[in-house]
Design a protein around this motif. Sequence first.
Motif, PDB file in Angstrom:
ATOM      1  N   ALA A 136       0.877  -1.177   0.000  1.00  0.00           N
ATOM      2  CA  ALA A 136       0.000   0.000   0.000  1.00  0.00           C
ATOM      3  C   ALA A 136       0.910   1.221   0.000  1.00  0.00           C
ATOM      4  O   ALA A 136       2.123   1.094   0.205  1.00  0.00           O
ATOM      5  CB  ALA A 136      -0.885   0.015   1.241  1.00  0.00           C
ATOM      6  N   GLY A 137       0.310   2.389  -0.206  1.00  0.00           N
ATOM      7  CA  GLY A 137       1.098   3.606  -0.152  1.00  0.00           C
ATOM      8  C   GLY A 137       1.719   3.799   1.226  1.00  0.00           C
ATOM      9  O   GLY A 137       2.913   4.070   1.367  1.00  0.00           O
ATOM     10  N   ALA A 138       0.894   3.634   2.264  1.00  0.00           N
ATOM     11  CA  ALA A 138       1.393   3.839   3.624  1.00  0.00           C
ATOM     12  C   ALA A 138       2.482   2.817   3.957  1.00  0.00           C
ATOM     13  O   ALA A 138       3.446   3.131   4.655  1.00  0.00           O
ATOM     14  CB  ALA A 138       0.242   3.739   4.622  1.00  0.00           C
ATOM     15  N   HIS A 139       2.331   1.617   3.440  1.00  0.00           N
ATOM     16  CA  HIS A 139       3.339   0.577   3.650  1.00  0.00           C
ATOM     17  C   HIS A 139       4.647   0.983   2.946  1.00  0.00           C
ATOM     18  O   HIS A 139       5.735   0.763   3.474  1.00  0.00           O
ATOM     19  CB  HIS A 139       2.796  -0.749   3.095  1.00  0.00           C
ATOM     20  N   GLY A 140       4.519   1.599   1.780  1.00  0.00           N
ATOM     21  CA  GLY A 140       5.684   2.113   1.070  1.00  0.00           C
ATOM     22  C   GLY A 140       6.364   3.223   1.870  1.00  0.00           C
ATOM     23  O   GLY A 140       7.590   3.276   1.971  1.00  0.00           O
ATOM     24  N   GLU A 141       5.545   4.098   2.462  1.00  0.00           N
ATOM     25  CA  GLU A 141       6.115   5.181   3.283  1.00  0.00           C
ATOM     26  C   GLU A 141       6.926   4.608   4.434  1.00  0.00           C
ATOM     27  O   GLU A 141       8.048   5.056   4.705  1.00  0.00           O
ATOM     28  CB  GLU A 141       4.995   6.044   3.880  1.00  0.00           C
ATOM     29  N   THR A 161      14.559  13.610  13.858  1.00  0.00           N
ATOM     30  CA  THR A 161      13.371  14.337  13.419  1.00  0.00           C
ATOM     31  C   THR A 161      13.092  14.159  11.930  1.00  0.00           C
ATOM     32  O   THR A 161      14.017  14.126  11.126  1.00  0.00           O
ATOM     33  CB  THR A 161      13.605  15.853  13.668  1.00  0.00           C
ATOM     34  N   VAL A 162      11.822  14.091  11.587  1.00  0.00           N
ATOM     35  CA  VAL A 162      11.420  14.126  10.178  1.00  0.00           C
ATOM     36  C   VAL A 162      10.492  15.333   9.991  1.00  0.00           C
ATOM     37  O   VAL A 162       9.572  15.550  10.792  1.00  0.00           O
ATOM     38  CB  VAL A 162      10.723  12.816   9.760  1.00  0.00           C
ATOM     39  N   LEU A 163      10.764  16.113   8.961  1.00  0.00           N
ATOM     40  CA  LEU A 163       9.937  17.299   8.675  1.00  0.00           C
ATOM     41  C   LEU A 163       8.825  16.920   7.700  1.00  0.00           C
ATOM     42  O   LEU A 163       9.078  16.228   6.705  1.00  0.00           O
ATOM     43  CB  LEU A 163      10.802  18.406   8.058  1.00  0.00           C
ATOM     44  N   ILE A 164       7.626  17.395   7.987  1.00  0.00           N
ATOM     45  CA  ILE A 164       6.472  17.087   7.126  1.00  0.00           C
ATOM     46  C   ILE A 164       5.584  18.335   7.033  1.00  0.00           C
ATOM     47  O   ILE A 164       5.233  18.918   8.063  1.00  0.00           O
ATOM     48  CB  ILE A 164       5.657  15.899   7.702  1.00  0.00           C
ATOM     49  N   PRO A 165       5.223  18.771   5.831  1.00  0.00           N
ATOM     50  CA  PRO A 165       4.362  19.955   5.741  1.00  0.00           C
ATOM     51  C   PRO A 165       2.974  19.702   6.335  1.00  0.00           C
ATOM     52  O   PRO A 165       2.517  18.563   6.384  1.00  0.00           O
ATOM     53  CB  PRO A 165       4.267  20.223   4.236  1.00  0.00           C
ATOM     54  N   ASP A 166       2.310  20.775   6.758  1.00  0.00           N
ATOM     55  CA  ASP A 166       1.012  20.622   7.432  1.00  0.00           C
ATOM     56  C   ASP A 166      -0.106  20.179   6.487  1.00  0.00           C
ATOM     57  O   ASP A 166      -1.186  19.817   6.928  1.00  0.00           O
ATOM     58  CB  ASP A 166       0.623  21.915   8.173  1.00  0.00           C
ATOM     59  N   SER A 167       0.168  20.190   5.176  1.00  0.00           N
ATOM     60  CA  SER A 167      -0.865  19.756   4.219  1.00  0.00           C
ATOM     61  C   SER A 167      -0.750  18.270   3.909  1.00  0.00           C
ATOM     62  O   SER A 167      -1.501  17.742   3.091  1.00  0.00           O
ATOM     63  CB  SER A 167      -0.717  20.556   2.919  1.00  0.00           C
ATOM     64  N   ALA A 168       0.177  17.559   4.563  1.00  0.00           N
ATOM     65  CA  ALA A 168       0.475  16.171   4.180  1.00  0.00           C
ATOM     66  C   ALA A 168      -0.687  15.222   4.435  1.00  0.00           C
ATOM     67  O   ALA A 168      -1.542  15.450   5.293  1.00  0.00           O
ATOM     68  CB  ALA A 168       1.699  15.669   4.935  1.00  0.00           C
ATOM     69  N   HIS A 169      -0.704  14.154   3.687  1.00  0.00           N
ATOM     70  CA  HIS A 169      -1.595  13.027   3.920  1.00  0.00           C
ATOM     71  C   HIS A 169      -1.285  12.484   5.314  1.00  0.00           C
ATOM     72  O   HIS A 169      -0.119  12.392   5.689  1.00  0.00           O
ATOM     73  CB  HIS A 169      -1.286  11.962   2.858  1.00  0.00           C
ATOM     74  N   GLY A 170      -2.313  12.111   6.068  1.00  0.00           N
ATOM     75  CA  GLY A 170      -2.122  11.685   7.455  1.00  0.00           C
ATOM     76  C   GLY A 170      -1.191  10.499   7.615  1.00  0.00           C
ATOM     77  O   GLY A 170      -0.614  10.291   8.693  1.00  0.00           O
ATOM     78  N   ASN A 172       1.679  10.159   6.306  1.00  0.00           N
ATOM     79  CA  ASN A 172       3.090  10.574   6.378  1.00  0.00           C
ATOM     80  C   ASN A 172       3.572  10.676   7.826  1.00  0.00           C
ATOM     81  O   ASN A 172       4.534   9.994   8.201  1.00  0.00           O
ATOM     82  CB  ASN A 172       3.334  11.893   5.646  1.00  0.00           C
ATOM     83  N   PRO A 173       2.934  11.516   8.653  1.00  0.00           N
ATOM     84  CA  PRO A 173       3.402  11.577  10.050  1.00  0.00           C
ATOM     85  C   PRO A 173       3.274  10.236  10.767  1.00  0.00           C
ATOM     86  O   PRO A 173       4.120   9.895  11.597  1.00  0.00           O
ATOM     87  CB  PRO A 173       2.505  12.643  10.693  1.00  0.00           C
ATOM     88  N   ALA A 174       2.237   9.460  10.431  1.00  0.00           N
ATOM     89  CA  ALA A 174       2.064   8.151  11.087  1.00  0.00           C
ATOM     90  C   ALA A 174       3.255   7.251  10.764  1.00  0.00           C
ATOM     91  O   ALA A 174       3.820   6.604  11.663  1.00  0.00           O
ATOM     92  CB  ALA A 174       0.760   7.508  10.631  1.00  0.00           C
ATOM     93  N   SER A 175       3.675   7.224   9.491  1.00  0.00           N
ATOM     94  CA  SER A 175       4.799   6.357   9.096  1.00  0.00           C
ATOM     95  C   SER A 175       6.072   6.784   9.798  1.00  0.00           C
ATOM     96  O   SER A 175       6.832   5.946  10.304  1.00  0.00           O
ATOM     97  CB  SER A 175       5.031   6.411   7.581  1.00  0.00           C
ATOM     98  N   ALA A 176       6.328   8.100   9.830  1.00  0.00           N
ATOM     99  CA  ALA A 176       7.552   8.603  10.456  1.00  0.00           C
ATOM    100  C   ALA A 176       7.551   8.287  11.954  1.00  0.00           C
ATOM    101  O   ALA A 176       8.580   7.902  12.520  1.00  0.00           O
ATOM    102  CB  ALA A 176       7.682  10.105  10.225  1.00  0.00           C
ATOM    103  N   ALA A 177       6.384   8.407  12.588  1.00  0.00           N
ATOM    104  CA  ALA A 177       6.298   8.136  14.026  1.00  0.00           C
ATOM    105  C   ALA A 177       6.508   6.653  14.304  1.00  0.00           C
ATOM    106  O   ALA A 177       7.213   6.290  15.259  1.00  0.00           O
ATOM    107  CB  ALA A 177       4.942   8.599  14.565  1.00  0.00           C
ATOM    108  N   ILE A 178       5.943   5.786  13.463  1.00  0.00           N
ATOM    109  CA  ILE A 178       6.125   4.339  13.682  1.00  0.00           C
ATOM    110  C   ILE A 178       7.608   3.974  13.556  1.00  0.00           C
ATOM    111  O   ILE A 178       8.118   3.110  14.261  1.00  0.00           O
ATOM    112  CB  ILE A 178       5.264   3.517  12.689  1.00  0.00           C
ATOM    113  N   ALA A 179       8.311   4.673  12.661  1.00  0.00           N
ATOM    114  CA  ALA A 179       9.741   4.389  12.489  1.00  0.00           C
ATOM    115  C   ALA A 179      10.578   5.017  13.612  1.00  0.00           C
ATOM    116  O   ALA A 179      11.800   4.928  13.603  1.00  0.00           O
ATOM    117  CB  ALA A 179      10.218   4.884  11.129  1.00  0.00           C
ATOM    118  N   GLY A 180       9.937   5.678  14.581  1.00  0.00           N
ATOM    119  CA  GLY A 180      10.640   6.169  15.760  1.00  0.00           C
ATOM    120  C   GLY A 180      11.084   7.625  15.675  1.00  0.00           C
ATOM    121  O   GLY A 180      11.824   8.091  16.533  1.00  0.00           O
ATOM    122  N   TYR A 181      10.630   8.328  14.664  1.00  0.00           N
ATOM    123  CA  TYR A 181      11.048   9.723  14.524  1.00  0.00           C
ATOM    124  C   TYR A 181      10.048  10.677  15.170  1.00  0.00           C
ATOM    125  O   TYR A 181       8.843  10.414  15.197  1.00  0.00           O
ATOM    126  CB  TYR A 181      11.199  10.095  13.046  1.00  0.00           C
TER     127      TYR A 181
END
Length: 482
Positions: A136-141, A161-170, A172-181
């Motif tokens: 899936a896309g999220a799995h790819g992220e 830290t991972v930077l993500i714009p405020d307009s991002a698909h939800g 994106n931050p979920a993937s970065a957080a799961i990876a520990g960032y």
Amino acid sequence: MKLIFEKSVPNRRAVHTSQSDVPTTINIKEDFLQDSPADLPELSELDVVRHFTELSRRNFGVDSNFYPLGSCTMKYNPKVAERIAAYPGFAHLHPLLPQLRMGGMLTQGALGVLYEMDLLLREITAMAGFTMQPMAGAHGELTGIMIMAAYHADKGNKKTTVLIPDSAHGTNPASAAIAGYKVVSVPSNDKGIMDLDALKSSINDEVAGLMLTCPNTLGLFNSHIKEICDAIHSVDGLAYYDGANLNAIVGKARPGDFGFDIVHINLHKTFATPHGGGGPGAGPVGVTQKLLDFLPVSIVVKRNDGTYALEYDRPKSIGYIAPFYGNFAVILKAYVYTLMLGKAGLERVAENACLNANYIRKKLTGPYTPAVNTVCKHECVFSPSQKMLDSGVHAIDVAKALIDRGFHPPTVYFPAIVKEALMIEPTETESKETLDAFIDTMIEIAALAETDPDRLKAAPVTAPVNRPDETAAAKNLNVACL
Ligand SMILES: *Cc1c(COP(=O)(O)O)cnc(C)c1O
């Protein structure tokens, strides 16, 4: 509508077979046998056929109606791709068949598809290599962010830290957080794109990378893209391109040429394959040369004798993220689609996706308020006009009124940076007649908001369910109420 269990009549049967004339032998231990038959519905074949035919008619799909669900790219999927994916040689292939020797020739075609799709995607994105495994896309992220983390760990970089714009698909931050960032959100400016100064002031040595959707969820391409990638690289960060909606630029521009290091693509959006109801999907991830070693296992390689094999011996790999060949049928459909269109066809995909979105943007500006009134790429975002809002009509009412008029609603209340967002993605596959019918309907709804807002508040009146409590419907599903 009644559940199939409620239609059950004791002892009614769909299939009758003649009496068996061979003795019955049961070798199952008494303890394991049920005392009474399973409580399954008892129906005639006609009852069953009618039940499921009626259910299928309630299904909403691109094959029957327009589906402008923003960011989801619900476009028509050519039937030839489905047919080829159903070929027995592909569809019946067992994932455990050997790659070479005994039965090995049976898998060579499938491995060849994976290998060649990798080459095609490299050409399309200017990346050095892909994993076809993510489902899936999220799995790819998540895969991409894990590759980012593996790169930094390998270099001994201390990144948090991972930077993500405020307009991002939800996702994106979920993937970065799961990876520990830790996720730091970068604000958008009044033009609707990520603010360059805000980005620059967020960059420091702790930054592992940036995840960027471009064009973003407002359908806008960030014209500072090169500068953004350079700024991220200045702290040895990696630039991640969320290519879920690649139809906006496919054949025209390549993320690798902008300076991105990691890309995921939603084959189930840009390259055929319906993905209603959450699946099936494929989110291949491409990386530049310096990240190739970190790709997940397995990778399809071509041997000197021209045969293909799955390679597992990759010491720096992030490991397994999916079993076997990934979501093979989705990749195969994308392969068929890409070869069928060729370079010229893919360019037309991007041109028509953008043309259709801008046609709608122009025609609905006035009756609705555009989030930003500039040329967009593949999608456009509106809010109901002030007059509509003053009559108490909200984005949700517009969405529900569209259902009564035979259209799937656009994405609503996303992106969150737009108040009362109606996010419309017409896709490249729709005709002018369909777009005009949708535009007329949207204008009719806007007019009704002023004359008879209560009718919009009552919508939908044609659907089996009116306005369910969406949270309760998700958490406490009771299909019987349909
Ligand atoms: C759809 C989408 C995703 C997530 O893809 P899934 O296959 O639904 O997991 C990520 N980013 C963007 C921009 C998308 O549109």
